[in-house]
Structure formats: C-alpha cells, structure tokens
Design a protein around this motif. Structure first.
Motif, PDB file in Angstrom:
ATOM      1  N   PRO A 256      11.290   4.041  -2.061  1.00  0.00           N
ATOM      2  CA  PRO A 256      10.603   3.267  -3.102  1.00  0.00           C
ATOM      3  C   PRO A 256      10.434   1.797  -2.742  1.00  0.00           C
ATOM      4  CG  PRO A 256      12.825   3.881  -3.807  1.00  0.00           C
ATOM      5  CD  PRO A 256      12.539   4.658  -2.566  1.00  0.00           C
ATOM      6  N   HIS A 257      11.413   1.218  -2.018  1.00  0.00           N
ATOM      7  CA  HIS A 257      11.320  -0.207  -1.702  1.00  0.00           C
ATOM      8  C   HIS A 257      10.335  -0.492  -0.577  1.00  0.00           C
ATOM      9  CE1 HIS A 257      14.576   1.417   0.854  1.00  0.00           C
ATOM     10  NE2 HIS A 257      14.116   0.594   1.757  1.00  0.00           N
ATOM     11  N   HIS A 258       9.751   0.544   0.019  1.00  0.00           N
ATOM     12  CA  HIS A 258       8.732   0.332   1.040  1.00  0.00           C
ATOM     13  C   HIS A 258       7.330   0.190   0.448  1.00  0.00           C
ATOM     14  CE1 HIS A 258      11.287   2.068   4.588  1.00  0.00           C
ATOM     15  NE2 HIS A 258      11.707   0.898   4.144  1.00  0.00           N
ATOM     16  N   PHE A 259       7.202   0.461  -0.843  1.00  0.00           N
ATOM     17  CA  PHE A 259       5.930   0.207  -1.507  1.00  0.00           C
ATOM     18  C   PHE A 259       5.830  -1.283  -1.823  1.00  0.00           C
ATOM     19  CE2 PHE A 259       6.322   4.759  -2.466  1.00  0.00           C
ATOM     20  CZ  PHE A 259       5.032   5.190  -2.204  1.00  0.00           C
ATOM     21  N   GLY A 260       4.640  -1.808  -1.701  1.00  0.00           N
ATOM     22  CA  GLY A 260       4.424  -3.211  -2.034  1.00  0.00           C
ATOM     23  C   GLY A 260       3.053  -3.387  -2.651  1.00  0.00           C
ATOM     24  N   ILE A 261       2.808  -4.586  -3.125  1.00  0.00           N
ATOM     25  CA  ILE A 261       1.538  -4.842  -3.804  1.00  0.00           C
ATOM     26  C   ILE A 261       0.909  -6.112  -3.250  1.00  0.00           C
ATOM     27  CG2 ILE A 261       2.519  -6.197  -5.713  1.00  0.00           C
ATOM     28  CD1 ILE A 261       0.564  -4.596  -7.541  1.00  0.00           C
ATOM     29  N   THR A 262      -0.409  -6.097  -3.111  1.00  0.00           N
ATOM     30  CA  THR A 262      -1.139  -7.241  -2.579  1.00  0.00           C
ATOM     31  C   THR A 262      -1.378  -8.265  -3.691  1.00  0.00           C
ATOM     32  OG1 THR A 262      -3.301  -6.257  -3.044  1.00  0.00           O
ATOM     33  CG2 THR A 262      -2.287  -5.715  -0.932  1.00  0.00           C
ATOM     34  N   PHE A 263      -1.921  -9.405  -3.301  1.00  0.00           N
ATOM     35  CA  PHE A 263      -2.177 -10.461  -4.295  1.00  0.00           C
ATOM     36  C   PHE A 263      -3.193 -10.014  -5.335  1.00  0.00           C
ATOM     37  CE2 PHE A 263      -5.614 -11.002  -1.308  1.00  0.00           C
ATOM     38  CZ  PHE A 263      -6.665 -11.459  -2.065  1.00  0.00           C
ATOM     39  N   ASP A 264      -4.078  -9.055  -4.965  1.00  0.00           N
ATOM     40  CA  ASP A 264      -5.059  -8.561  -5.929  1.00  0.00           C
ATOM     41  C   ASP A 264      -4.619  -7.237  -6.569  1.00  0.00           C
ATOM     42  OD1 ASP A 264      -5.307  -7.161  -3.601  1.00  0.00           O
ATOM     43  OD2 ASP A 264      -7.498  -7.189  -3.534  1.00  0.00           O
TER      44      ASP A 264
END
Length: 397
Positions: A256-264
């Motif tokens: 789960p901690h390998h998911f991330g989100i971009t600025f948009d």
C-alpha cells in the motif's frame, strides 16, 4: 527472622527494578542515538556521496545524459534531501523550479558489453551493433518492438563516440525494469514519469504518499472514509493495468505504501520491480520446474498452474491483480489488518472480500480455468459496495 527475610526480598526487588530501569534508559538512549545517526548519515553523507560520485563520473566522461549538467552545476537544482518514504530505489530528492525530482539508481548488473582484443585492449560494440543489442533485448524481454530511428536518436544524444564507455551505464538503465516500465508505459501514467538521466542515475517525478495509517492501533479508531477512498483509487488503478494494450500488466507483489499521487491527484505506483507484462509472467511461470500442486508454481504473489499429468509448471496464472489486492491489501492478516479489514466494515463488504480472495467454490465467481481469479462481475460488485459505503459517509458529513 521474618522481618529480615522481608527486607531481603525488598532489596532484591529494588535492585531488580533499578537494573530494569537503567537497562530501559540505556536502550532508549541507544535507539534514539541510532535513529539520529541514521538520519544524519542519510542526509549528510549518503545523498551527498551519491551526488558527488555521479558528478565525478560525469566530469571524467564516464557518465552522460542531459541530467548530468543540471544536477552538477549547482544552479538548476537545490534542496537535496534523502527520500521521506520507504522506497529503496530513491537515492535522494531535489527541487527544480518548485518541482520535486526523485533521483534513482538503476540496479547493478553483472553482464558486460565489452571484450578484450588480442592486444589486451578493452573493446566496445559499434553504435549500430549496440542499437541492435538494445532492440533485441526489449523485444525478447517486453514483447515490444521499438523503431530503429527512436533507438538511434537516443544513442546519438546520450553517447559521445569518443567515450564509448558511456554505453555501459546506458545499458544498465535498459536492464532496469523500473526505468523501462516508466519509459514504455509513459502515456498510460501508471508509473512516475521519467524526467531525465545521468549515467545509471535517472530522475522521476516525486509522488506524495496517500496511504492512511494502518495497524492494530487503528483497527477501531481510523479514517474509515479515507480508507474507502484509497480502496476505490486502487481498484481504478487495477482497471487501468488490466486494459493496457497490447497486453495487461500483472502485479505480482503489491504494497500500500508504494502507491502515490501526483500534484494533479492521479494515482501511480512507485516501483515496477514486481510488475510484469502478461508475456513476461507466462515465461516466468512456464519454466518446466517439477511440481506437485499449484502452490509449487509461484512468482511472489502470482500463482501458476501445475500440470497434473506431466508434473511441471505451466504458464497460466491462477489468480489475478484483483485477487492479490483483495488478499494482501484490502483484508490483510489478523496481526496486520488490511485497508478494509476493520471493525467499521459491514458484513456485506467482508463477504465480497472473502469471495474475491477465494472465488474457487463457485464457477460463476471465478474466470474459467483460473480457480483463484475473481470475475469482472465480482470486481464490479466490490467496487460498487465500497463506493456505496463511501458515498453514505460523505452524505452524512
């Protein structure tokens, strides 16, 4: 006599208590000191050492790439730091024009492109030969054909003909699955964008963590709405993986901690270390290994098929991305509850999770000839149930 015995017991208890207390204090000091030194080591030594090595190799013409000059001139980038996440591939981060870049290092390889001639001199492939080596490697490994003009343009930009040793670090990049997946699937926006390279180092966009807090302490008191939203984002991400052309991608290990989100606000996955194309996975599972049961034919979380007659592993994956996420991310274990395995989860959601994890009991719940691969219908029901619960919470708020 009794009084003396009582005093003796008290003295022993005080002595034991003092030892435990002193030991606890010393242990606390050691742990704190280790944590502090580790942090200082990372910030003051490790990142600086990586950057210094890169720039020294660049000055000696061992490394090439547009990113080299920008990182080493001391003007383009600033605020160099160690990463604030658990990604072992990120060496350090840096800021350019208010954007955070994650600088990564391609994995070490043992194969060599060079050879020695009869005079003992080191020789390198000609540029056209190196171009063909790269093209064949990509075709064999990823089942993808790259136009000669694209590879030629890349090599012309990255390699100085007077310094052929630069092709060694470029070859290292092509052998790194993280780098290649980022390049090959750039338009699909499922991995961090590749923003440039310098030798075996390459830069990607930095992603913000979106994982809600997990663990036993948060089993009852949790951000339930946040977890539901995260689960919906993960399922939407899985849909993108399953519909990628020319063939879907398989997540054989997921954290789960390998998911991330971009600025948009787009969700991406930080690493492609255990993400393979269907072609790659089938080749891994079909290795001719001896087996007795299906569980003998595995690659991480991806379950293969054992041929009952020939007793060898075949390439048909028995589970799928959805089953893996349901088991390892959404449900978890008793000791480490998953994203949706909480006291607030309704029985209807938990029932769907159990079907998703083991759909083998009903033919209508799993894909034909794949006992542990839940159908699209099961996936849709699970998504709709998560969304229903999330929308109800949002409406109440």
């Amino acid at each position: 006599m009794l009084v003396s015995l009582t005093h003796a017991v008290r003295r022993k208890f005080r002595s034991l208590y003092q030892r435990v207390l002193i030991s606890s204090i010393l242990l606390g000091v050691v742990v704190f000191s280790f944590s502090y030194l580790s942090l200082e080591f990372c910030y003051k030594i490790l990142s600086s050492s990586s950057l210094s090595h890169m720039c020294n190799q660049y000055k000696q013409n061992q490394y090439s790439g547009a990113l080299c000059e920008e990182l080493c001139n001391g003007e383009s980038f600033k605020d160099f730091k160690c990463p604030h996440n658990s990604m072992k591939t990120i060496m350090f981060t840096a800021v350019k024009n208010n954007d955070i870049y994650a600088i990564k290092l391609a994995k070490h390889i043992t194969d060599d492109l060079t050879w020695r001639d009869k005079n003992g001199l080191t020789r390198y492939p000609e540029m056209l030969e190196f171009q063909n080596i790269i093209k064949q490697y990509i075709t064999i490994t990823y089942n993808v054909t790259i136009e000669d003009t694209v590879i030629h343009a890349l090599l012309t930009q990255e390699i100085d003909p007077h310094n052929p040793e630069q092709m060694l670090s470029l070859w290292r990049l092509f052998k790194d699955n993280n780098y290649m997946m980022g390049k090959l699937y750039e338009e699909e926006s499922i991995f961090p964008n590749i923003l440039g390279s310098c030798g075996p180092y390459y830069a990607t966009e930095n992603l913000d963590s979106i994982q809600p807090e997990t663990g036993l302490r948060h089993y009852i008191t949790i951000d339930w709405e946040g977890r539901l939203k995260f689960a919906l984002m993960i399922m939407e991400f899985l849909h993108r993986l399953d519909t990628i052309k020319p063939e879907p991608l398989k997540m054989c290990k997921v954290e789960p901690h390998h998911f991330g989100i971009t600025f948009d606000k787009r969700i991406k996955y930080q690493t492609a270390q255990y993400i393979l194309s269907e072609f790659q996975l089938e080749r891994l599972l079909t290795d001719g290994s001896h087996c007795e049961v299906d569980s003998d034919c595995v690659y991480e979380y991806c379950l293969g098929k054992c041929d009952e007659t020939r007793k060898i592993c075949t390439g048909q994956q028995q589970n799928n991305n959805l089953q893996i996420v349901c088991q390892y991310i959404f449900k978890g274990t008793r000791l480490f509850p998953g994203l949706l395995s909480t006291a607030k989860a309704p029985s209807s959601l938990l029932a769907l999770l159990n079907i998703c994890i083991d759909p083998s009991k009903n033919e209508k719940q799993h894909i034909p000839n794949r006992l542990y691969a839940p159908t699209l219908e099961i996936g849709s029901k699970l998504y709709n149930e998560i969304k229903r619960i999330h929308d109800e919470l949002t409406f109440r708020a």
